[in-house]
Design an enzyme around this catalytic site. Structure first.
Site, short mmCIF file in Angstrom:
data_model
loop_
_atom_site.label_atom_id
_atom_site.label_comp_id
_atom_site.label_asym_id
_atom_site.label_seq_id
_atom_site.Cartn_x
_atom_site.Cartn_y
_atom_site.Cartn_z
CB CYS A 184 -0.92 0.01 1.21
SG CYS A 184 -1.99 -1.43 1.26
CG HIS A 201 -3.27 3.25 2.75
ND1 HIS A 201 -3.74 3.04 1.49
CD2 HIS A 201 -3.33 2.05 3.40
CE1 HIS A 201 -4.07 1.76 1.36
NE2 HIS A 201 -3.83 1.14 2.50
CG ASN A 221 -6.72 -1.00 1.41
OD1 ASN A 221 -5.99 -0.44 0.59
ND2 ASN A 221 -6.26 -1.66 2.45
O1 UT7 Z 1 -3.81 -1.55 3.66
C1 UT7 Z 1 -3.18 -1.82 4.85
C2 UT7 Z 1 -3.48 -3.14 5.34
N1 UT7 Z 1 -4.76 -3.44 5.89
C3 UT7 Z 1 -5.32 -2.78 6.92
O2 UT7 Z 1 -4.91 -1.73 7.31
C4 UT7 Z 1 -6.48 -3.43 7.62
C5 UT7 Z 1 -6.38 -3.28 9.11
N2 UT7 Z 1 -7.42 -3.94 9.87
C6 UT7 Z 1 -8.72 -3.56 9.80
O3 UT7 Z 1 -9.09 -2.66 9.08
C7 UT7 Z 1 -9.71 -4.27 10.72
O4 UT7 Z 1 -9.01 -5.05 11.64
C8 UT7 Z 1 -10.71 -5.16 9.94
C9 UT7 Z 1 -11.70 -4.28 9.20
C10 UT7 Z 1 -10.01 -6.08 9.00
C11 UT7 Z 1 -11.53 -6.01 10.93
O5 UT7 Z 1 -12.19 -5.17 11.88
P1 UT7 Z 1 -12.13 -5.50 13.43
O6 UT7 Z 1 -12.95 -4.51 14.12
O7 UT7 Z 1 -10.67 -5.58 13.81
O8 UT7 Z 1 -12.86 -6.89 13.51
P2 UT7 Z 1 -12.29 -8.27 14.05
O9 UT7 Z 1 -11.33 -8.87 13.10
O10 UT7 Z 1 -11.87 -8.13 15.47
O11 UT7 Z 1 -13.61 -9.10 14.04
C12 UT7 Z 1 -14.71 -8.81 14.91
C13 UT7 Z 1 -15.84 -9.73 14.58
C14 UT7 Z 1 -15.41 -11.21 14.51
O12 UT7 Z 1 -16.43 -12.02 15.02
P3 UT7 Z 1 -16.34 -12.59 16.53
O13 UT7 Z 1 -15.07 -13.39 16.57
O14 UT7 Z 1 -16.30 -11.38 17.41
O15 UT7 Z 1 -17.58 -13.41 16.63
C15 UT7 Z 1 -15.28 -11.45 13.02
O16 UT7 Z 1 -15.48 -12.80 12.67
O17 UT7 Z 1 -16.38 -9.41 13.31
C16 UT7 Z 1 -16.40 -10.59 12.49
N3 UT7 Z 1 -16.20 -10.19 11.12
C17 UT7 Z 1 -17.22 -9.88 10.31
N4 UT7 Z 1 -18.54 -9.83 10.50
C18 UT7 Z 1 -19.32 -9.46 9.47
C19 UT7 Z 1 -15.05 -10.08 10.42
N5 UT7 Z 1 -15.29 -9.68 9.17
C20 UT7 Z 1 -16.64 -9.56 9.07
C21 UT7 Z 1 -17.50 -9.18 8.03
N6 UT7 Z 1 -18.81 -9.14 8.28
N7 UT7 Z 1 -17.04 -8.84 6.80
#
Ligand code: UT7
Length: 322
Positions: free
Chosen positions: A113, A249, A279
């Protein structure tokens, strides 16, 4: 002292738009979850036969026109991308040839990125060293071809596009400072498991696709984006209050808000495109710049800080007067 300065900008987004409501039908998610947790509302996706160089060519044509230059003025093409058409020839040579730019320096670089920030920094050095007089710099990506559309953790995040600028020498800045960094200790937090000389994909498991430890990436991103912005301002003796625009970004609205809060920069000064583009990796910063230039927000001589963070990890910033 010769500086470099952006003479024109352009962007290209593929026609196909995938909304959060569309994603609800593909994978176990909700439009609301995607919007609140990431800020993304829609993203553009390449057609199956559309390549990164196709997008680069379109974005470049607009930037060249905007800069009012001839193709023969361009003596260097540098493209930041993780998703080139082929491993070789490098994508910059494909774009140089397709645009009809006479033979010149042409290469691509990969910094995930942060690819555009690395490419712009490189172009700035070539101009300052008097090794180039007119550089086409592009950040472009089609990550939607690398995601597993069954993996809701990643497939809702990414979009495709290309952003281009023309960089030329200038008596006054222009680019004031560039800062780049990288640390491979984080290589396992965000990567694509297959390359030409290594295969980390476990046969019989998931589809070959981007692997990301989202939460961990999030934390380091906020920390690094804050650090690199502070470094850019402090090294140039410029206070955050003098900044007209922060163009970060566009990975996640919450990362952007947390970074702005840490820097005490009001969100009114932050350019946001994550809602419309998702993204787009190396394309996100140059496309956001082009959006804000064309809608009249970013004006000539204003102070703009661009910054990015991505797989590797890599990070970087460019502080400039537009
Ligand atoms: O370009 C540079 C590289 N990338 C980034 O900068 C990405 C950085 N990370 C993020 O943006 C965030 O961590 C994400 C958007 C990827 C995830 O958000 P989060 O708030 O950190 O969610 P999480 O991974 O902690 O997941 C929370 C819950 C989980 O369920 P449980 O375990 O609490 O039951 C996930 O399974 O949300 C669930 N979940 C979803 N639910 C509905 C994960 N993805 C989804 C989804 N829809 N698409």
């Amino acid at each position: 002292m010769t500086y470099s300065r952006i003479a024109g900008t352009g962007r290209y987004l593929p026609e196909k738009i995938l909304t959060n409501a569309d994603l609800e039908k593909i994978v176990d998610t909700t439009a609301e979850w995607i919007k609140t947790r990431t800020g993304v509302e829609r993203r553009h996706c390449c057609a199956p036969d559309q390549t990164t160089s196709d997008m680069c060519v379109e974005a470049a044509k607009i930037a060249i026109d905007d800069a009012g230059i001839n193709l023969s003025d361009i003596d260097m093409v540098v493209i930041g991308t993780t998703t080139p058409d082929l491993i070789f020839p490098n994508i910059a040579t494909l774009v140089q040839h397709r645009l009809g730019i006479p033979a010149c320096i042409a290469f691509s670089l990969e910094a995930a990125c942060t690819g555009f920030i690395y490419a712009l920094t490189t172009a700035d050095k070539f101009i300052k060293a008097d090794e180039a007089k007119c550089v086409l710099v592009i950040g472009a990506e089609c990550l939607t071809k690398l995601v597993d559309w069954n993996d809701r953790n990643t497939c809702v995040l990414f979009g495709d596009g290309a952003g281009a600028v023309i960089l030329k020498p200038s008596e006054k800045p222009g680019i004031i400072s560039c800062h780049l960094g990288a640390d491979g200790q984080y290589k396992d937090l965000l990567y694509y498991p297959v390359g030409p000389s290594k295969d980390l994909h476990k046969a019989g498991t998931d589809e070959v696709a981007i692997i990301m430890a989202g939460k961990e990436v999030f934390k380091v991103a906020v920390n690094m984006l804050g650090k690199v912005a502070t470094q850019a301002l402090e090294s140039s003796g410029i206070s955050k209050d003098e900044l007209d625009w922060l163009i970060p970004h566009q990975a996640n609205i919450r990362i952007i808000q947390a970074t702005a809060k840490r820097l005490k920069i009001p969100m009114e000064k932050v350019v946001l495109t994550v809602q419309d583009h998702g993204n787009t990796s190396a394309a996100s910063v140059p496309m956001a710049l082009d959006v804000a230039v064309r809608d009249g927000r970013v004006k000539r001589d204003q102070l703009v800080l661009m910054e990015a963070f991505g797989g590797g990890f890599t990070w970087g910033s460019v502080l400039m007067r537009f």
